[in-house]
Write a protein that holds these residues in place. Structure first.
Motif, mmCIF file in Angstrom:
data_model
loop_
_atom_site.group_PDB
_atom_site.id
_atom_site.type_symbol
_atom_site.label_atom_id
_atom_site.label_comp_id
_atom_site.label_asym_id
_atom_site.label_seq_id
_atom_site.Cartn_x
_atom_site.Cartn_y
_atom_site.Cartn_z
ATOM 1 N N TYR B 103 0.789 -1.061 -0.127
ATOM 2 C CA TYR B 103 0.036 0.105 -0.196
ATOM 3 C C TYR B 103 0.659 1.230 0.018
ATOM 4 N N ASP B 104 2.166 1.153 0.201
ATOM 5 C CA ASP B 104 2.939 2.273 0.534
ATOM 6 C C ASP B 104 3.007 3.239 -0.866
ATOM 7 N N PRO B 105 2.935 2.779 -1.887
ATOM 8 C CA PRO B 105 2.908 3.590 -3.171
ATOM 9 C C PRO B 105 1.729 4.436 -3.256
ATOM 10 N N LEU B 106 0.704 3.776 -2.955
ATOM 11 C CA LEU B 106 -0.637 4.368 -2.871
ATOM 12 C C LEU B 106 -0.941 5.560 -1.693
ATOM 13 N N ILE B 107 -0.139 5.171 -0.527
ATOM 14 C CA ILE B 107 -0.269 6.303 0.468
ATOM 15 C C ILE B 107 0.616 7.649 0.145
ATOM 16 N N ILE B 108 1.723 6.996 -0.325
ATOM 17 C CA ILE B 108 2.816 8.312 -0.718
ATOM 18 C C ILE B 108 1.900 9.234 -1.913
ATOM 19 N N LYS B 109 1.416 8.513 -2.928
ATOM 20 C CA LYS B 109 0.761 8.942 -3.976
ATOM 21 C C LYS B 109 -0.520 10.134 -3.367
ATOM 22 N N LEU B 110 -1.267 9.567 -2.461
ATOM 23 C CA LEU B 110 -2.137 10.448 -1.855
ATOM 24 C C LEU B 110 -1.631 11.600 -1.105
ATOM 25 N N MET B 111 -0.491 11.356 -0.587
ATOM 26 C CA MET B 111 0.272 12.552 0.088
ATOM 27 C C MET B 111 0.704 13.484 -0.757
ATOM 28 N N ARG B 112 1.214 13.011 -2.056
ATOM 29 C CA ARG B 112 1.331 14.052 -2.939
ATOM 30 C C ARG B 112 0.209 14.984 -3.349
ATOM 31 N N GLU B 113 -0.835 14.489 -3.352
ATOM 32 C CA GLU B 113 -2.208 14.982 -3.963
ATOM 33 C C GLU B 113 -2.789 15.660 -2.890
ATOM 34 N N GLY B 114 -2.315 15.675 -1.612
ATOM 35 C CA GLY B 114 -3.153 16.280 -0.441
ATOM 36 C C GLY B 114 -3.031 17.665 -0.313
ATOM 37 N N PRO B 115 -3.549 18.445 0.294
ATOM 38 C CA PRO B 115 -3.135 20.060 0.469
ATOM 39 C C PRO B 115 -1.958 20.341 0.919
ATOM 40 N N ALA B 116 -1.308 21.395 0.578
ATOM 41 C CA ALA B 116 0.187 21.609 0.659
ATOM 42 C C ALA B 116 0.373 22.033 1.809
ATOM 43 N N ASP B 117 -1.036 22.566 2.383
ATOM 44 C CA ASP B 117 -0.777 23.399 3.715
ATOM 45 C C ASP B 117 -1.242 22.592 5.001
ATOM 46 N N GLY B 126 -5.949 11.665 5.828
ATOM 47 C CA GLY B 126 -6.464 11.426 4.385
ATOM 48 C C GLY B 126 -5.699 10.342 3.914
ATOM 49 N N ALA B 127 -4.365 10.413 4.048
ATOM 50 C CA ALA B 127 -3.805 9.453 3.121
ATOM 51 C C ALA B 127 -3.438 8.036 3.616
ATOM 52 N N VAL B 128 -3.704 7.675 4.880
ATOM 53 C CA VAL B 128 -3.658 6.515 5.637
ATOM 54 C C VAL B 128 -5.041 5.879 5.909
ATOM 55 N N LEU B 129 -5.611 7.001 6.574
ATOM 56 C CA LEU B 129 -6.964 6.323 7.123
ATOM 57 C C LEU B 129 -8.024 5.944 5.831
ATOM 58 N N GLY B 130 -7.892 6.980 5.100
ATOM 59 C CA GLY B 130 -8.948 6.998 4.026
ATOM 60 C C GLY B 130 -8.717 5.496 3.183
ATOM 61 N N PRO B 131 -7.840 5.260 2.749
ATOM 62 C CA PRO B 131 -7.380 3.890 2.117
ATOM 63 C C PRO B 131 -7.538 2.840 2.860
ATOM 64 N N LEU B 132 -7.142 2.916 4.289
ATOM 65 C CA LEU B 132 -7.407 1.733 5.090
ATOM 66 C C LEU B 132 -8.848 1.475 5.443
ATOM 67 N N ARG B 133 -9.891 2.341 5.412
ATOM 68 C CA ARG B 133 -11.215 2.053 5.551
ATOM 69 C C ARG B 133 -11.570 1.341 4.039
ATOM 70 N N VAL B 134 -11.301 1.637 3.132
ATOM 71 C CA VAL B 134 -11.502 1.032 1.918
ATOM 72 C C VAL B 134 -11.040 -0.342 1.874
ATOM 73 N N LEU B 135 -9.763 -0.402 2.226
ATOM 74 C CA LEU B 135 -9.002 -2.031 2.237
ATOM 75 C C LEU B 135 -9.989 -2.650 3.349
ATOM 76 N N MET B 136 -10.321 -2.127 4.465
ATOM 77 C CA MET B 136 -11.117 -3.153 5.310
ATOM 78 C C MET B 136 -12.162 -3.554 4.691
ATOM 79 N N GLU B 137 -12.839 -2.976 3.932
ATOM 80 C CA GLU B 137 -14.064 -3.431 3.173
ATOM 81 C C GLU B 137 -13.726 -4.370 2.369
#
Lengths: 233, 233
Positions: B103-117, B126-137
């Motif tokens: 999942y790391d590449p995914l998380i990194i990707k989300l971080m790069r897309e997240g708000p810069a501030d 956003g980058a960890v909990l989000g995908p984790l919820r999806v993953l758990m489903e």
DNA sequence: CTCTGAAATGAGAGTAACTCTCAAAAGATG
DNA sequence: CATCTTTTGAGAGTTACTCTCATTTCAGAG
């Protein structure tokens, strides 16, 4: 495999690097630190202590001279003039020679004596950083070797007990007891884990930068940061 | 000894439990997650992926049926119809079968897309909990087994990558890059270490309580706490 | 000082996780 | 089909542990 872990050794009582124990109980050697002046000392106890010290001393020497991975337990045992069996009676794993220490009882004691209205972090400043500073003066050389090993040997780095959540349980409990908080409060776990890792990181960064001064300064910095800085970082 | 660690395996690319990688590079299998729709798939790549999946599947089955320590690598290899050599080409250690994920590449990707501030913690929500919820489903069953193993097997518990500071380096770097912060700022290390451990603890507590709902809820709770609660706890 | 029980030690055999090397098998490529 | 590259299997070797049991050594009582 064979790599044992968590068994029930006689040689230890369960403690660890800079006072973050992985408790265990009883037997051959019940290490305690001089700084916490313990009562008497039977012949047997003295012998056990000597053996433990001999193993540790020879181990450090060999580690320093030829490296951690390059040193076998057999070599250490031979240098310390004990059998390999005995080595494992004193240290459950080779790693524990480096990771174990005897400061936990001292830390717990200080926590029980600390102010009952202190926060977790405040309490740690007194109970962990205080003794650490003293320790660094008293046994600087050995501590430096330990830290350097912990930084440079991957398997040790990962197991650094400051980082091991499990090891913080007793500390947390002592804190809860002293301050009247609920020991089952999950926040206690989160706090202990978070702070433990931050402290560990501070120690690593200190060692990576050449072990100058006291790691306690870095740790203080880390504590200050996690105390209030995470909201805005 | 023999217990290898940190070598340079072909079979991995370096990733881990819930996206906290211990980077590595190149070779036999370069695992990536479907959720991050990667480009093509050569015959060779497909085979490698199948092999990796077979190993993991059989390993989990055996772990569940007879326990982690009671299952030998040889048994896993046999069940997956590969040689022990090949097993180690895909997973550097037996533990990594459980601890590794993609999942790391995914998380990194989300971080790069997240708000810069955003702050570090906000970004992680956003980058960890989000995908984790999806993953758990999507893969609940496998995730539950993994978590249960990580809680119950001491050696796994200790190595849980969420707890491994080292694994957070890339995440920290991605954050620093995205927000324009100094990647060498020690506070970044402290933050990553502290938060990683708190999240790990949240996951453990979720698993200990029976794996109900999503661990992301507990993790959210832990994040909220370390964000502001340490000052007064 | 001796006897007795308990605890520590040594010896040695066994297990299993890795490590390393090398030859053979199997995709990739032209 | 021929060749080059990558993956795989075989097998031997190392070493950290584990376990058992016989022997030694300390402690404490008489």
């Amino acid at each position: 495999m064979a790599r044992g872990r968590g068994r029930s050794w006689p040689g230890r009582d369960g403690c660890t690097t800079i006072g973050v124990m992985t408790s265990k109980a009883s037997a051959p050697d019940t290490p305690r630190h001089p700084m916490l002046d313990e009562p008497p000392l039977s012949l047997r106890e003295r012998k056990k202590r000597r053996t433990r010290e001999a193993i540790r001393r020879e181990a450090y020497r060999l580690f320093r001279d030829q490296g951690f991975d390059e040193t076998t337990v057999e070599e250490i045992a031979e240098a310390a003039e004990v059998s390999p069996s005995t080595f494992f009676r004193y240290f459950p794993t080779k790693e524990d020679v480096v990771l174990t220490d005897e400061y936990d009882p001292l830390i717990i004691k200080l926590m029980r004596e600390g102010p009952a209205d202190a926060t977790f972090i405040e309490m740690l400043r007194g109970a962990v950083l205080g003794p650490l500073r003293v320790l660094m003066e008293a046994e600087r050389e050995e501590m430096v070797i330990r830290m350097q090993l912990m930084v440079s040997v991957p398997s040790l780095r990962k197991r650094s007990q400051l980082q091991q959540t499990e090891g913080w349980r007793m500390l947390s409990e002592a804190f809860a007891e002293r301050t009247g908080k609920d020991p089952a409060d999950p926040r206690l776990r989160y706090a202990a884990a978070a702070i433990g890792s931050a402290l560990n990181e501070a120690m690593l960064s200190w060692a990576e930068d050449g072990c100058e001064g006291s790691p306690a300064d870095r740790m203080e910095e880390a504590l200050d940061f996690v105390e209030t800085g995470l909201r805005t970082f």
